[in-house]
Write an enzyme that holds these catalytic residues in place. Structure first.
Site, PDB file in Angstrom:
ATOM      1  N   ASP B 225       0.874  -1.174   0.000  1.00 26.90           N
ATOM      2  CA  ASP B 225       0.000   0.000   0.000  1.00 26.90           C
ATOM      3  C   ASP B 225       0.912   1.224   0.000  1.00 26.90           C
ATOM      4  OD1 ASP B 225      -2.398   1.366   2.459  1.00 26.90           O
ATOM      5  OD2 ASP B 225      -1.479   2.227   0.679  1.00 26.90           O
ATOM      6  N   GLN B 228       0.695   6.593   1.061  1.00 27.41           N
ATOM      7  CA  GLN B 228       1.413   7.662   1.768  1.00 27.41           C
ATOM      8  C   GLN B 228       2.846   7.799   1.286  1.00 27.41           C
ATOM      9  OE1 GLN B 228      -0.056   9.699   3.986  1.00 27.41           O
ATOM     10  NE2 GLN B 228      -1.991   8.610   3.766  1.00 27.41           N
ATOM     11  N   LYS B 251      -3.319  11.937  -3.262  1.00 27.55           N
ATOM     12  CA  LYS B 251      -2.338  12.103  -2.189  1.00 27.55           C
ATOM     13  C   LYS B 251      -1.002  12.605  -2.728  1.00 27.55           C
ATOM     14  CE  LYS B 251      -4.436   8.781   0.942  1.00 27.55           C
ATOM     15  NZ  LYS B 251      -5.437   9.480   1.730  1.00 27.55           N
TER      16      LYS B 251
END
Lengths: 154, 431
Positions: B225, B228, B251
């Site tokens: 993932d 971020q 993001k």
């Protein structure tokens, strides 16, 4: 004297801070005849209500839980407000209080009979926090209606 | 294979306007960067906006917004289906964005880049398609204790459906993955490891390369993932050798509604489709339907064309500044912020990993994060308060919620100072 931070001193009045620090009726009642649970998962506010009723009147009420200052203070002030009242009285107060906090009024809000609950008048300027204040009341209603599932105001 | 940019591209190749070139290699011209983001001029309750909620979503440079607007004003058409000029131009721009994404994370081929709505959809795609095909009753999936719900719930649902077991690798009190415990969980039943590159709740940077090596030794696939991670560090999926890598456009200074699933071509070839309908097919009859080649097999329906173009421009913007420069600047800012906030005795950090990104989770003494957040909000400061879609993390640290300030390339030292000043005000309210 703290300068006005855009209504923050309306929101976090001394009464509210006091009730958050030293909440009234913060106790579990083992012999409770009515129990209610409220939980707002997005913000983490939790309240569990314990009541003993007799002749249709709340004889004793206590709460446990953890949450933000507003939810704790609201539960504390609520327990003071509803002790000794009938269900019908409580519904009247709830309706008035709900109008006060959601700002659902054209003229001046009707605060008659609300007593100390009027400290929450400023919350209508903070719509995202209304759910914190109303959680205890919706939990109370669920307890009176003997609902099994926890309620949420989210 | 790097896809050649073809002659139709206009909007997608639009010059990234107003970028102030770095005066010298060592200076990051943050004021110049801020000029590229109009929204940063906004006032909130009469105070300048101080936006510290970048882990939730980032602001978009004007170039991204203008490129998307230009697409709708001058170039809008559906992709892959028309032979008229606008359609071919839109197709070229959409595919050029795919090439940019490929180059950005150094995928081997454009066919390994699937456009999705975001990281959540990417993980759901892998769970639905790869998961159902390859994971069986009694198999095991490993996730970590610090995952975002999007990297927990799809696996819970999959495991429940097929009778697989979900194992959770624990974290220590600093919010670091305990690698020894992770190693113990790897066994001959493990089929997949799904782990975050950087934790959105704690800021922890996981040793993903090492995790991938350990997993591959046992023949276990790995999904990362990267939501971020991509805005803060250079990602090289070939070097990592991960099987799947997911990230979201919004993001990394791109629009919402677009994201990327990278997957090794051999897996995409073998995997069954996720959503079905138009575009993902090769031929359709009522007797039999055959599927399109990759990555189109996984892109059913009209895609978020404007979103992909916007993502492409966002990638251009980040490349123009240089991820290395961004990373160095953000780390300096992070160190400054930790230094300032450490001086406040009321602040307790949640997530103190040695390897940490510019995500600062904290609690403020006995004041609930929501109350802190409201007070900061009135100072024009946007932080996030809550469980950050990581309820297990909150439980691990015994808190109902945290305050989270997450930094980006347009934040400044002055904004950190303002944050500290506003946090001091909390004490005034809650004496």
């Amino acid at each position: 004297m703290m300068q006005d931070l855009h209504g923050l001193n309306e929101l976090y009045q001394e009464v509210i801070i006091d009730h958050q620090k030293n909440p009234h009726n913060f106790k579990k009642i083992e012999s409770a005849t009515r129990v209610g649970e409220g939980y707002n998962p997005l913000c983490g506010d939790k309240v569990k209500l314990y009541m003993t009723m007799s002749d249709g009147v709340i004889k004793d009420i206590g709460f446990q839980g953890a949450g933000c200052a507003l939810s704790t203070a609201s539960a504390s002030l609520m327990t003071d407000a509803v002790k000794g009242k009938t269900r019908a009285d409580i519904e009247k107060v709830f309706e008035k209080f709900h109008k006060l906090i959601t700002g659902g009024h054209e003229a001046e809000p009707d605060c008659v009979g609300l007593g100390k609950l009027t400290v929450f008048a400023g919350i209508s300027e903070f719509p995202v926090r209304v759910k914190c204040v109303s959680l205890a009341w919706h939990t109370l209603r669920a307890a009176l209606e003997e609902k099994k599932e926890p309620v949420s105001t989210e | 294979m790097v896809r050649k940019i073809c002659k139709y591209e206009t909007g997608a190749n639009m010059k990234v306007a107003n970028i102030v070139k770095l005066a010298d290699k060592n200076a990051f011209d943050v004021q110049g960067v801020r000029n590229d983001f109009s929204i940063l001029n906004k006032e909130i309750y009469g105070k300048p906006l101080i936006y510290l909620d970048n882990s939730a979503t980032t602001q978009k440079p004007n170039a991204v917004i203008e490129a998307m607007q230009k697409y709708y004003l001058e170039e809008n058409s559906n992709v892959h289906r028309g032979i008229h000029f606008l359609s071919q131009q839109a197709t070229a721009n959409y595919e050029n964005a795919r090439a940019k994404a490929q180059q950005f994370i150094n995928a081997r081929d454009v066919s390994e880049i699937v456009f999705v709505r975001g990281t959540t959809e990417a993980i759901n795609l892998v769970s639905f398609s790869f998961g159902r095909q390859n994971i069986k009753n009694g198999d095991e999936i490993i996730i970590s204790e610090m995952e975002h719900h999007s990297n927990i719930v799809p696996w819970q649902i999959l495991c429940k459906e097929i009778g697989a077991i979900l194992r959770v690798a624990p974290i220590n009190d600093d919010g670091e993955l305990i690698l020894d415990e992770f190693k113990k969980l790897l066994n001959h039943n493990t089929k997949l490891v799904a782990i975050t590159h950087i934790s959105n709740a704690l800021g922890t940077i996981n040793p993903v390369k090492e995790i991938i090596e350990l997993a591959h030794k046992q023949g276990v696939h790995v999904l990362i993932d990267g939501a971020q991670a991509v805005p803060h560090m250079k990602i090289d999926v070939q070097e990592l050798d991960c099987d799947f890598y997911a990230f979201s456009g919004h993001k990394i200074y791109g629009p919402t509604g677009i994201g990327v699933l990278y997957a090794k071509a051999k897996w995409l070839e073998a995997m069954p489709p996720y959503q079905s309908g138009g575009d993902m097919i090769s031929s359709v009859t009522f007797a039999k339907t055959t599927y399109n080649k990759i990555p189109y097999k996984f892109e059913a329906g009209t895609p978020n064309i404007a979103g992909a173009i916007g993502l492409g421009v966002a990638i251009d913007y980040v490349n123009e500044l240089g991820l290395q420069n961004i990373s160095v600047y953000e780390n300096t800012l992070l160190k400054y912020a930790i230094g300032i906030l450490s001086e406040m005795p009321q602040i307790k950090f949640i997530g103190t990993a040695k390897e940490k990104a510019a995500v600062i989770s904290f609690v403020y003494e006995d004041v609930h994060p929501h109350d802190v957040g409201t007070i900061l909000d009135r100072e024009g400061i946007a932080i996030r308060t809550g469980h950050h879609c990581a309820q297990p993390v909150m439980e691990r640290f015994g808190v109902p919620a945290t305050c989270r300030a997450s930094l980006a390339l347009y934040n400044t030292k002055e904004e950190i100072d303002a944050l500290a000043k506003a946090l001091a005000k909390v004490r005034e309210v809650f004496k």
